[in-house]
Design an enzyme around this catalytic site. Sequence first.
Site, PDB file in Angstrom:
ATOM      1  N   GLN A 215      -7.880  -0.295   2.830  1.00 40.72           N
ATOM      2  CA  GLN A 215      -8.770  -0.824   3.867  1.00 40.72           C
ATOM      3  C   GLN A 215     -10.130  -1.257   3.337  1.00 40.72           C
ATOM      4  OE1 GLN A 215      -8.129  -1.692   6.843  1.00 40.72           O
ATOM      5  NE2 GLN A 215      -6.150  -0.722   7.206  1.00 40.72           N
TER       6      GLN A 215
ATOM      7  N   ASN B 172      -8.532   3.757   8.034  1.00 37.08           N
ATOM      8  CA  ASN B 172      -8.006   2.595   8.738  1.00 37.08           C
ATOM      9  C   ASN B 172      -8.335   2.592  10.233  1.00 37.08           C
ATOM     10  OD1 ASN B 172      -6.113   4.753   7.892  1.00 37.08           O
ATOM     11  ND2 ASN B 172      -4.868   3.955   9.559  1.00 37.08           N
TER      12      ASN B 172
ATOM     13  N   GLY C 286       0.813  -1.219   0.000  1.00 30.90           N
ATOM     14  CA  GLY C 286       0.000   0.000   0.000  1.00 30.90           C
ATOM     15  C   GLY C 286       0.845   1.267   0.000  1.00 30.90           C
TER      16      GLY C 286
ATOM     17  N   CYS D 183       0.970   7.559  24.408  1.00 30.83           N
ATOM     18  CA  CYS D 183       1.395   8.298  25.588  1.00 30.83           C
ATOM     19  C   CYS D 183       2.860   8.697  25.402  1.00 30.83           C
ATOM     20  CB  CYS D 183       1.241   7.423  26.821  1.00 30.83           C
ATOM     21  SG  CYS D 183       1.467   8.338  28.328  1.00 30.83           S
TER      22      CYS D 183
ATOM     23  N   HIS E 223      -1.470  -7.424   2.319  1.00 30.04           N
ATOM     24  CA  HIS E 223      -1.591  -7.967   3.682  1.00 30.04           C
ATOM     25  C   HIS E 223      -2.814  -7.472   4.439  1.00 30.04           C
ATOM     26  CE1 HIS E 223      -0.049  -4.621   6.346  1.00 30.04           C
ATOM     27  NE2 HIS E 223       0.280  -4.159   5.161  1.00 30.04           N
TER      28      HIS E 223
ATOM     29  N   THR F  70      12.110  -7.478 -11.446  1.00 33.52           N
ATOM     30  CA  THR F  70      11.529  -8.782 -11.789  1.00 33.52           C
ATOM     31  C   THR F  70      10.379  -9.110 -10.847  1.00 33.52           C
ATOM     32  OG1 THR F  70      13.694  -9.494 -12.551  1.00 33.52           O
ATOM     33  CG2 THR F  70      12.092 -11.229 -12.070  1.00 33.52           C
TER      34      THR F  70
HETATM   35  C1  LIG Z   1      -5.307   3.089   4.531  1.00 36.67           C
HETATM   36  C2  LIG Z   1      -3.933   2.521   4.426  1.00 36.67           C
HETATM   37  N1  LIG Z   1      -3.136   2.902   3.410  1.00 36.67           N
HETATM   38  C3  LIG Z   1      -1.903   2.423   3.261  1.00 36.67           C
HETATM   39  C4  LIG Z   1      -1.370   1.529   4.143  1.00 36.67           C
HETATM   40  C5  LIG Z   1       0.041   1.041   3.963  1.00 36.67           C
HETATM   41  O1  LIG Z   1       0.039  -0.222   3.393  1.00 36.67           O
HETATM   42  P1  LIG Z   1       1.351  -1.150   3.483  1.00 36.67           P
HETATM   43  O2  LIG Z   1       1.479  -1.547   4.910  1.00 36.67           O
HETATM   44  O3  LIG Z   1       1.020  -2.307   2.583  1.00 36.67           O
HETATM   45  O4  LIG Z   1       2.485  -0.378   2.983  1.00 36.67           O
HETATM   46  C6  LIG Z   1      -2.161   1.088   5.214  1.00 36.67           C
HETATM   47  C7  LIG Z   1      -1.612   0.147   6.216  1.00 36.67           C
HETATM   48  O5  LIG Z   1      -1.850   0.272   7.410  1.00 36.67           O
HETATM   49  C8  LIG Z   1      -3.476   1.597   5.360  1.00 36.67           C
HETATM   50  O6  LIG Z   1      -4.267   1.228   6.364  1.00 36.67           O
END
Ligand SMILES: Cc1ncc(COP(=O)(O)O)c(C=O)c1O
Length: 375
Positions: free
Chosen positions: A179, A151, A71, A322, A201, A237
């Site tokens: 998400q 997220n 991501g 915190c 993931h 690759t």
């Molecule tokens: C909304 C959002 N964008 C991007 C990412 C980043 O993805 P990655 O962990 O595959 O780099 C996350 C991961 O927490 C996410 O929740």
Amino acid sequence: MRRIYLDHNASTPLAPEVAAVMRRAMEDGFGNPSSPHWAGAPAREMVEQGRQQVAGLLGCAPEEVVFTSGGSESNNFALKGAFFARAGKAAHIVTTRIEHPAILAPCRFLEELGARVTYLPVDSAGRIDPDDLRNAIAADTILVSVMHANNEVGTIQPIADCAAIAREHGVLFHTDAAQSVGKIPTLVGGLGVDLLSIAGHKVYAPKGIGALYVRKGATLEPLIHGAAHEGGRRAGTESAMLTAALGAACDLAADLSGMERVGALRDRFWTALKSRFGDRVVLNGDPEMRLPNTLNVSFVGRVGADILAQLDGVAASTGSACHAGRIELSPVLEAMGVAPEVGMGAIRFSLGRTTTQEEIDAVAARLSGILLQSA
Ligand SMILES: Cc1ncc(COP(=O)(O)O)c(C=O)c1O
């Protein structure tokens, strides 16, 4: 100590079907997908089948899918790729205050390189107002990037409306769908977007693989220059194992029917918390326009991390940190205007395909034990 996993927005376990595909790819897909000989052919087939499966989930052409490492890379590619494709010209980008750091940090970097960035505000539920976007677009706007679903709180943005506004102005529109994929529909045609990021993931594939949908005709400068992989858009690759894994995961994610069960469990959890804690528990995020698996709640006057520490064995996330004895709210809760005494007690529970009613009931009961005892 019983282990219960309620942190699927952080990362999902590998689906058994995906693991099986990976095992096969590791054995049969060792060749270089670009090699014309017998060893390259199966690897190439796996990569291209994976691409078709991703395209199937997004409703686009396979050539519009560029594999990335995840991501963060997809988001960086969208933002920097759009900026560098127009290098030398004034560039304005519009995004929101509640994006993931994988959007906000590249925006800050591009500001250092001379870009102007507008960060749209959100309301108390975490939604942007499309009129704010309309007002923000200027003659030099090159890109709008608005996340599909948040997220932390799960709030879903009015992407189709926002994308239509960008299109009216001839501006590229990107959405971070890391998400939302596999939780709500993410067909690019319905959303009307030019660019869309996904992360393996978060959708029961492994880490190290993701994709960026790049609408045919949209031009991005590659982040990684080299040979002509991925249609010249990302050199390196391809891994048959990772691309096949993402493809298999996207096949599974296309069936959203299981999300109804997950949504019902999430609502059962919220009802249980509300009946036990009444006004001492508050929902963060939009009550309706929200991912079906996400429940972000604040235990008023408490510290989320303290509660989680006592919920031994339960994996979930807090919405505050915190630092040197001071509670700092997450930028998302802050942008939503959540009061510190409420935000400091925020916990994100994110459910997944394998979450059971029994697990939810057990966590609700344990929370009662922890919170009512010390009340
Ligand atoms: C909304 C959002 N964008 C991007 C990412 C980043 O993805 P990655 O962990 O595959 O780099 C996350 C991961 O927490 C996410 O929740």
